[in-house]
Design a protein around this motif. Structure first.
Motif, PDB file in Angstrom:
ATOM      1  N   SER A 207     -41.553 -21.896   1.819  1.00  0.00           N
ATOM      2  CA  SER A 207     -41.232 -20.530   2.229  1.00  0.00           C
ATOM      3  C   SER A 207     -39.725 -20.329   2.253  1.00  0.00           C
TER       4      SER A 207
ATOM      5  N   GLU B 175     -42.443 -28.775   2.336  1.00  0.00           N
ATOM      6  CA  GLU B 175     -43.589 -29.369   3.027  1.00  0.00           C
ATOM      7  C   GLU B 175     -43.188 -30.458   4.019  1.00  0.00           C
TER       8      GLU B 175
ATOM      9  N   ALA C 169     -44.322 -28.297   7.054  1.00  0.00           N
ATOM     10  CA  ALA C 169     -44.678 -26.898   6.814  1.00  0.00           C
ATOM     11  C   ALA C 169     -45.817 -26.839   5.797  1.00  0.00           C
ATOM     12  N   ASP C 170     -46.897 -26.168   6.174  1.00  0.00           N
ATOM     13  CA  ASP C 170     -48.026 -25.968   5.267  1.00  0.00           C
ATOM     14  C   ASP C 170     -47.657 -24.938   4.212  1.00  0.00           C
TER      15      ASP C 170
ATOM     16  N   SER D 166     -47.361 -21.426   5.454  1.00  0.00           N
ATOM     17  CA  SER D 166     -46.402 -21.134   6.521  1.00  0.00           C
ATOM     18  C   SER D 166     -45.442 -20.029   6.104  1.00  0.00           C
TER      19      SER D 166
ATOM     20  N   LEU E 179     -40.515 -20.428  12.147  1.00  0.00           N
ATOM     21  CA  LEU E 179     -41.488 -20.979  11.207  1.00  0.00           C
ATOM     22  C   LEU E 179     -42.875 -20.740  11.797  1.00  0.00           C
ATOM     23  N   VAL E 180     -43.657 -19.892  11.140  1.00  0.00           N
ATOM     24  CA  VAL E 180     -44.994 -19.556  11.606  1.00  0.00           C
ATOM     25  C   VAL E 180     -45.987 -20.447  10.869  1.00  0.00           C
ATOM     26  N   ASP E 181     -46.638 -21.352  11.614  1.00  0.00           N
ATOM     27  CA  ASP E 181     -47.696 -22.195  11.060  1.00  0.00           C
ATOM     28  C   ASP E 181     -49.003 -21.443  11.285  1.00  0.00           C
ATOM     29  N   LYS E 182     -49.497 -20.829  10.213  1.00  0.00           N
ATOM     30  CA  LYS E 182     -50.665 -19.952  10.318  1.00  0.00           C
ATOM     31  C   LYS E 182     -51.934 -20.711  10.673  1.00  0.00           C
ATOM     32  N   SER E 183     -52.079 -21.927  10.187  1.00  0.00           N
ATOM     33  CA  SER E 183     -53.312 -22.672  10.453  1.00  0.00           C
ATOM     34  C   SER E 183     -53.353 -23.239  11.865  1.00  0.00           C
TER      35      SER E 183
END
Length: 159
Positions: free
Chosen positions: A53, A65, A87-88, A91, A104-108
């Motif tokens: 990202s 990652e 980071a996925d 993200s 950093l937004v980790d959506k999972s």
């Protein structure tokens, strides 16, 4: 020919920046309907492996990652630091022009990591109280973060 399928996109001052596997591209006035992309990185400047990202505030921040945060300015790499936060691919890296932080937004996992721009250090972690996965994330200029969950609820997070 550039790979404009894009890993991530970020609007900044009427321009659209595209993070692709082979570099960063800029569409000048992309938010006004223009669509001509040009390579933004200078010659012999490269992305870290497996970029996930990007976020922009006049500097361009790219996280990969492995959690390596690379900072670019005017097409040149100016800093690189390991955040130790993996980071996925889904993200989202967010910031605003006057913010001292990256989010950093980790959506999972439903977490927001607050990272300092200058040192790349983790300041705090915000955990969302939801079982629904995050679908999308965006940020307002006042650093309010808006999250869309898979059940179509919008979350407002003020870090």
């Amino acid at each position: 020919k550039p790979d404009l399928a894009g890993i991530g996109f970020y609007p900044y001052q009427d321009n659209l920046y595209i993070l692709a596997s082979d570099g960063i591209y800029k569409i000048t006035d992309g938010l006004k309907g223009k669509n001509s992309a040009v390579a933004w990185l200078n010659k012999d400047v490269f992305l870290p492996p497996n970029p996930v990202s990007l976020a922009i505030d006049s500097k361009v921040f790219v996280i990969n990652e492995s959690g390596v945060l690379t900072t670019y300015y005017k097409g040149d790499k100016v800093a690189e630091v390991s955040t130790s936060i993996p980071a996925d691919k889904g993200s989202a890296l967010l910031t605003s022009k006057d913010s001292a932080f990256l989010y950093l937004v980790d959506k999972s996992l439903g977490r927001i990591y607050v990272i300092t721009k200058e040192a790349g250090t983790l300041l705090k972690t915000l955990k969302l109280d939801s079982d629904e996965p995050i679908v999308d994330a965006s940020m307002a200029d006042d650093e309010t973060i808006y999250l869309l969950s898979s059940d179509n609820k919008v979350w407002k997070v003020v870090p």
